[in-house]
Design a protein around this motif. Structure first.
Motif, PDB file in Angstrom:
ATOM      1  N   LEU A  30       7.646   2.705 -24.612  1.00 45.99           N
ATOM      2  CA  LEU A  30       6.942   2.925 -25.889  1.00 45.99           C
ATOM      3  C   LEU A  30       5.654   3.712 -25.647  1.00 45.99           C
ATOM      4  N   THR A  31       4.955   3.352 -24.591  1.00 50.52           N
ATOM      5  CA  THR A  31       3.728   4.096 -24.261  1.00 50.52           C
ATOM      6  C   THR A  31       4.091   5.499 -23.788  1.00 50.52           C
ATOM      7  N   ARG A  32       5.181   5.599 -23.045  1.00 47.22           N
ATOM      8  CA  ARG A  32       5.633   6.925 -22.599  1.00 47.22           C
ATOM      9  C   ARG A  32       5.807   7.853 -23.807  1.00 47.22           C
ATOM     10  N   ARG A  33       6.399   7.318 -24.877  1.00 46.84           N
ATOM     11  CA  ARG A  33       6.601   8.155 -26.064  1.00 46.84           C
ATOM     12  C   ARG A  33       5.254   8.604 -26.634  1.00 46.84           C
ATOM     13  N   ARG A  34       4.267   7.731 -26.604  1.00 45.01           N
ATOM     14  CA  ARG A  34       2.927   8.106 -27.100  1.00 45.01           C
ATOM     15  C   ARG A  34       2.369   9.285 -26.296  1.00 45.01           C
ATOM     16  N   LEU A  35       2.603   9.250 -24.977  1.00 44.17           N
ATOM     17  CA  LEU A  35       2.118  10.346 -24.124  1.00 44.17           C
ATOM     18  C   LEU A  35       2.863  11.639 -24.468  1.00 44.17           C
ATOM     19  N   GLU A  36       4.174  11.531 -24.566  1.00 43.24           N
ATOM     20  CA  GLU A  36       4.983  12.732 -24.821  1.00 43.24           C
ATOM     21  C   GLU A  36       4.675  13.307 -26.197  1.00 43.24           C
ATOM     22  N   ASP A  37       4.374  12.441 -27.166  1.00 43.91           N
ATOM     23  CA  ASP A  37       4.007  12.934 -28.508  1.00 43.91           C
ATOM     24  C   ASP A  37       2.727  13.768 -28.453  1.00 43.91           C
ATOM     25  N   ARG A  38       1.869  13.527 -27.456  1.00 43.30           N
ATOM     26  CA  ARG A  38       0.645  14.337 -27.284  1.00 43.30           C
ATOM     27  C   ARG A  38       0.899  15.561 -26.421  1.00 43.30           C
ATOM     28  N   GLY A  39       2.160  15.806 -26.073  1.00 38.46           N
ATOM     29  CA  GLY A  39       2.481  17.000 -25.292  1.00 38.46           C
ATOM     30  C   GLY A  39       2.308  16.811 -23.790  1.00 38.46           C
ATOM     31  N   ILE A  40       2.167  15.561 -23.357  1.00 39.74           N
ATOM     32  CA  ILE A  40       1.980  15.305 -21.922  1.00 39.74           C
ATOM     33  C   ILE A  40       3.348  15.199 -21.243  1.00 39.74           C
ATOM     34  N   CYS A  41       3.471  15.867 -20.103  1.00 38.92           N
ATOM     35  CA  CYS A  41       4.737  15.854 -19.356  1.00 38.92           C
ATOM     36  C   CYS A  41       4.802  14.593 -18.501  1.00 38.92           C
ATOM     37  N   VAL A  42       5.825  13.777 -18.720  1.00 39.95           N
ATOM     38  CA  VAL A  42       5.925  12.494 -18.029  1.00 39.95           C
ATOM     39  C   VAL A  42       7.137  12.488 -17.092  1.00 39.95           C
ATOM     40  N   VAL A  43       6.927  12.014 -15.869  1.00 43.44           N
ATOM     41  CA  VAL A  43       8.027  11.858 -14.916  1.00 43.44           C
ATOM     42  C   VAL A  43       8.168  10.361 -14.661  1.00 43.44           C
ATOM     43  N   GLY A  44       9.298   9.781 -15.032  1.00 44.68           N
ATOM     44  CA  GLY A  44       9.481   8.335 -14.923  1.00 44.68           C
ATOM     45  C   GLY A  44       9.874   7.906 -13.514  1.00 44.68           C
ATOM     46  N   VAL A  45       9.363   6.745 -13.088  1.00 47.44           N
ATOM     47  CA  VAL A  45       9.782   6.152 -11.811  1.00 47.44           C
ATOM     48  C   VAL A  45      10.009   4.658 -12.029  1.00 47.44           C
ATOM     49  N   ASP A  46      10.967   4.117 -11.271  1.00 46.82           N
ATOM     50  CA  ASP A  46      11.230   2.685 -11.338  1.00 46.82           C
ATOM     51  C   ASP A  46      10.437   2.012 -10.214  1.00 46.82           C
ATOM     52  N   VAL A  47       9.405   1.279 -10.576  1.00 44.43           N
ATOM     53  CA  VAL A  47       8.575   0.595  -9.564  1.00 44.43           C
ATOM     54  C   VAL A  47       8.595  -0.921  -9.804  1.00 44.43           C
ATOM     55  N   SER A  48       9.733  -1.396 -10.315  1.00 43.95           N
ATOM     56  CA  SER A  48       9.792  -2.784 -10.766  1.00 43.95           C
ATOM     57  C   SER A  48       9.630  -3.802  -9.630  1.00 43.95           C
ATOM     58  N   GLU A  49      10.099  -3.490  -8.409  1.00 48.66           N
ATOM     59  CA  GLU A  49       9.949  -4.489  -7.328  1.00 48.66           C
ATOM     60  C   GLU A  49       8.483  -4.633  -6.933  1.00 48.66           C
ATOM     61  N   LEU A  50       7.789  -3.508  -6.743  1.00 57.76           N
ATOM     62  CA  LEU A  50       6.375  -3.603  -6.342  1.00 57.76           C
ATOM     63  C   LEU A  50       5.510  -4.090  -7.497  1.00 57.76           C
ATOM     64  N   ALA A  51       5.998  -3.973  -8.726  1.00 54.35           N
ATOM     65  CA  ALA A  51       5.251  -4.537  -9.865  1.00 54.35           C
ATOM     66  C   ALA A  51       5.151  -6.061  -9.739  1.00 54.35           C
ATOM     67  N   LYS A  52       6.114  -6.677  -9.054  1.00 60.91           N
ATOM     68  CA  LYS A  52       6.044  -8.140  -8.832  1.00 60.91           C
ATOM     69  C   LYS A  52       4.878  -8.493  -7.901  1.00 60.91           C
ATOM     70  N   ALA A  53       4.394  -7.495  -7.148  1.00 61.14           N
ATOM     71  CA  ALA A  53       3.229  -7.699  -6.275  1.00 61.14           C
ATOM     72  C   ALA A  53       1.961  -7.176  -6.952  1.00 61.14           C
ATOM     73  N   GLU A  54       2.051  -6.914  -8.257  1.00 60.03           N
ATOM     74  CA  GLU A  54       0.932  -6.403  -9.063  1.00 60.03           C
ATOM     75  C   GLU A  54       0.550  -4.977  -8.684  1.00 60.03           C
ATOM     76  N   GLY A  55       1.534  -4.221  -8.225  1.00 60.95           N
ATOM     77  CA  GLY A  55       1.295  -2.812  -7.922  1.00 60.95           C
ATOM     78  C   GLY A  55       1.727  -1.945  -9.101  1.00 60.95           C
ATOM     79  N   GLY A  56       1.028  -0.840  -9.294  1.00 61.81           N
ATOM     80  CA  GLY A  56       1.393   0.124 -10.332  1.00 61.81           C
ATOM     81  C   GLY A  56       1.740   1.457  -9.683  1.00 61.81           C
ATOM     82  N   VAL A  57       1.643   2.548 -10.434  1.00 65.88           N
ATOM     83  CA  VAL A  57       2.015   3.853  -9.863  1.00 65.88           C
ATOM     84  C   VAL A  57       0.868   4.536  -9.121  1.00 65.88           C
TER      85      VAL A  57
END
Ligand code: CIR
Length: 264
Positions: free
Chosen positions: A224-251
């Motif tokens: 949902l936030t990604r769509r907000r970025l793209e609506d502003r013309g920002i180029c987004v490259v998605g990554v799956d970081v779900s395992e490290l998110a369990k360790a409170e890591g982000g991108v």
């Protein structure tokens, strides 16, 4: 050709014993975490970064989160003193690598400072005052960076691990922010205001994005936030970081990205 360097560190086999502040401990699948991290590295390479991949460190569970060990600016690199005692030894190898690229400074006890609390936007350096970074850390940053022409500003962080859990840069003058976790007024300096995009309310963890050139590396968990970025013309490259998110890591936290050619 791009002159960007990205330093990364392989996921530690001890990641299951990582520090946790806001999340309950869940099992982390090491092979899956490594595979996702590899894809993340490929993504950085695809955006023009030359990768320097440091080996896994079995004694340092959180060492994949290399962002917290240093702040690299065009003129200087600053080696941090992480707020979590278990993470302090992570800085040694990173400092050694950075000496090839920058003049390296260290901060000292009783200062604590995590790189995840440092957001650099042009010549403004925002330092999160969090559970990991103290006022002395802010003052050390200020005295080291003011001579290079940076304006260093403290920002209270509440409810999030780091400042960059709450706000990151997504375009030259635009920040992505979760306003529940930090103070938005700090970013609206007179004559120097930055545009703010709010995360979708359903995605409180969505403010952590990694800007590389004109593209934003962004977790697939926050569509949902990604769509907000793209609506502003920002180029987004998605990554799956779900395992490290369990360790409170982000991108942002799994790399140190900087220009190889500097001006000092
Ligand atoms: C920690 O609590 O230190 C690690 N488990 C997560 C650090 C994430 N770092 C970052 O977002 N800069």
């Amino acid at each position: 050709m791009s002159d960007l360097i990205a330093i990364t560190r392989e996921v530690s086999p001890a990641i299951g014993r990582c520090e946790l502040t806001h999340l309950a401990r869940l099992p982390i699948d090491l092979e899956r975490a490594r595979a996702q991290h590899l894809k993340y590295e490929e993504c950085l390479a695809g955006l023009g970064c030359e990768l320097i991949r440091l080996p896994a460190e079995p004694r340092l569970p959180d060492s994949v989160f290399i962002e917290d060990t240093a702040v690299v600016l065009d003129e200087v690199a600053l080696i941090t003193r992480p707020g979590a005692r278990s993470r302090r030894a992570e800085t040694k190898l990173v400092a050694e690598v950075l000496t090839s690229y920058r003049r390296v400074f260290h901060v000292h006890a009783p200062c604590t400072l995590d790189g995840g609390d440092v957001l650099v936007v042009g010549r403004r350096v925002f330092v999160g005052l969090s559970r990991r970074t103290n006022e002395i850390g802010l003052e050390e940053m200020r005295s080291l960076l003011t001579p290079f022409g940076y304006r260093v500003e403290g920002v209270p962080v509440h409810g999030a691990l780091h400042l960059k859990s709450a706000v990151t840069q997504v375009a030259e003058r635009t920040l992505l922010i979760n306003h529940n976790w930090t103070d938005t007024s700090v970013f609206a300096g007179v004559g120097d205001a930055l545009e703010l995009i709010d995360v979708a309310p359903e995605e409180p963890l969505g403010a952590n994005a990694l800007l590389i050139g004109d593209a934003v590396v962004y977790p697939e968990a926050c569509p949902l936030t990604r769509r907000r970025l793209e609506d502003r013309g920002i180029c987004v490259v998605g990554v799956d970081v779900s395992e490290l998110a369990k360790a409170e890591g982000g991108v942002t936290c799994s790399s140190l990205v900087f220009r190889a050619n500097h001006s000092s």
